[in-house]
Design an enzyme around this catalytic site. Structure first.
Site, PDB file in Angstrom:
ATOM      1  N   TYR A 119     -10.744   1.614  35.209  1.00  0.00           N
ATOM      2  CA  TYR A 119     -11.037   2.855  34.490  1.00  0.00           C
ATOM      3  C   TYR A 119      -9.725   3.500  34.042  1.00  0.00           C
ATOM      4  O   TYR A 119      -8.665   3.281  34.640  1.00  0.00           O
ATOM      5  CB  TYR A 119     -11.838   3.816  35.365  1.00  0.00           C
ATOM      6  CG  TYR A 119     -13.293   3.429  35.547  1.00  0.00           C
ATOM      7  CD1 TYR A 119     -14.311   4.055  34.823  1.00  0.00           C
ATOM      8  CD2 TYR A 119     -13.654   2.423  36.445  1.00  0.00           C
ATOM      9  CE1 TYR A 119     -15.644   3.702  35.006  1.00  0.00           C
ATOM     10  CE2 TYR A 119     -14.986   2.058  36.625  1.00  0.00           C
ATOM     11  CZ  TYR A 119     -15.981   2.705  35.892  1.00  0.00           C
ATOM     12  OH  TYR A 119     -17.302   2.347  36.063  1.00  0.00           O
ATOM     13  N   GLU A 120      -9.820   4.301  33.018  1.00  0.00           N
ATOM     14  CA  GLU A 120      -8.642   4.846  32.334  1.00  0.00           C
ATOM     15  C   GLU A 120      -7.735   5.687  33.224  1.00  0.00           C
ATOM     16  O   GLU A 120      -6.539   5.812  32.957  1.00  0.00           O
ATOM     17  CB  GLU A 120      -9.114   5.679  31.133  1.00  0.00           C
ATOM     18  CG  GLU A 120      -8.041   6.087  30.165  1.00  0.00           C
ATOM     19  CD  GLU A 120      -8.620   6.832  28.980  1.00  0.00           C
ATOM     20  OE1 GLU A 120      -7.918   7.701  28.434  1.00  0.00           O
ATOM     21  OE2 GLU A 120      -9.778   6.568  28.599  1.00  0.00           O
ATOM     22  N   SER A 121      -8.280   6.241  34.277  1.00  0.00           N
ATOM     23  CA  SER A 121      -7.487   7.096  35.165  1.00  0.00           C
ATOM     24  C   SER A 121      -6.512   6.306  36.021  1.00  0.00           C
ATOM     25  O   SER A 121      -5.695   6.887  36.739  1.00  0.00           O
ATOM     26  CB  SER A 121      -8.417   7.917  36.063  1.00  0.00           C
ATOM     27  OG  SER A 121      -9.342   7.076  36.725  1.00  0.00           O
TER      28      SER A 121
ATOM     29  N   GLY B 198      -8.484   6.936  25.624  1.00  0.00           N
ATOM     30  CA  GLY B 198      -7.744   5.686  25.485  1.00  0.00           C
ATOM     31  C   GLY B 198      -8.441   4.652  24.621  1.00  0.00           C
ATOM     32  O   GLY B 198      -7.958   3.521  24.492  1.00  0.00           O
TER      33      GLY B 198
END
Length: 268
Positions: A56-58, A136
């Protein structure tokens, strides 16, 4: 359409999620979008692809959430991840370094070449609707080896021309990606609540290759804003299995309970 029962024991939205999950394999390293892509990826992880790596982007890598996250900042992702890295490392090393096999994205608007709008509906300076934005997704769309897209069909969602160019699909079609120096495959699969689509090898226009159970060509056309092309050999999407439906419904029930504050019981 997504919440309307088909009379076949499952809804179009369930069919879409399960069909999307089937496209993933144990060997995939998948950059996951929030929403429908996250549901599909986690159904795959809980059924036929337990060794899939979800990112995931985090910055969470190898995450295995018990409930679906509300956002990339959901604590569930970090708590269940193998590791969490800084966002710059996530993008520079994992994504732009070519280590992501699949980028799984959703869309508010989509055109026939797989270009995505998640920014604004209407004029940018005087919008009808302001959407969550890019995040993103533009980098995911160009750096992942392949892109899968999932969305419910509607004429306002699947349009001839998107209102804002957020994430690059196949641009104007043909070899547009290559001419811009983008060497990844781009969108190779679109899964909707009615059908499965793949890009034409030459034009890159999305073409229907499989109809979901109970769905007609007319229904697909009536809920799409461009003239739909169908494959000569049109397949029928297999209906969800009992295991697939049970897994998805249990995941959704746990998610609803957790987000409503009624608690949850971790299964893993």
């Amino acid at each position: 359409m997504s919440d309307t029962p088909l009379g076949l024991g499952f809804t179009p939205n369930e069919m879409m999620t399960i069909a999307a999950s089937r496209a993933l394999t144990n060997d995939d390293v998948c950059f996951v979008g929030i929403g429908a892509p996250s549901a599909a990826c986690n159904v795959a992880r809980l059924t036929h692809a337990p060794d899939i790596t979800l990112i995931y982007e985090s910055g969470t890598i190898g995450t295995a959430p018990d409930v679906l996250p509300l956002s990339i900042g959901d604590g569930e992702l970090c708590e269940t991840a193998v590791t969490t890295v800084a966002v710059p490392e996530m993008f520079r090393y994992w994504l732009q370094g070519g280590r992501t096999s699949i980028g799984f994205l959703g869309a508010a608007q989509l055109d026939k070449f797989g270009n995505i709008n998640t920014t604004v509906i209407g004029d940018y300076f005087h919008p009808k609707t302001r959407l969550p934005g890019a995040g993103g997704a533009p980098e995911i769309a160009t750096s992942s080896k392949e892109i899968y897209i999932t969305m419910a069909q509607s004429k306002r969602g699947m349009v001839e021309k998107i209102d804002f160019f957020t994430s690059f699909g196949h641009g104007e079609g043909g070899d547009h990606r290559k001419r811009l120096g983008i060497d990844t495959a781009g969108p190779t699969l679109l899964i909707t609540d009615l059908a499965i689509w793949k890009p034409d090898p030459v034009t890159k226009e999305f073409t229907v290759v499989s109809l979901h159970p109970g769905v007609s060509r007319q229904q697909v056309q009536e809920s799409c804003g461009w003239v739909v092309k169908f494959a000569e050999a049109l397949d029928a999407t297999p209906a969800p299995s009992e295991l697939e439906l049970e897994t998805l419904r249990d995941l959704q029930a746990r998610t609803k309970a957790a987000h409503e504050g009624t608690g949850k019981t971790r299964t893993a």
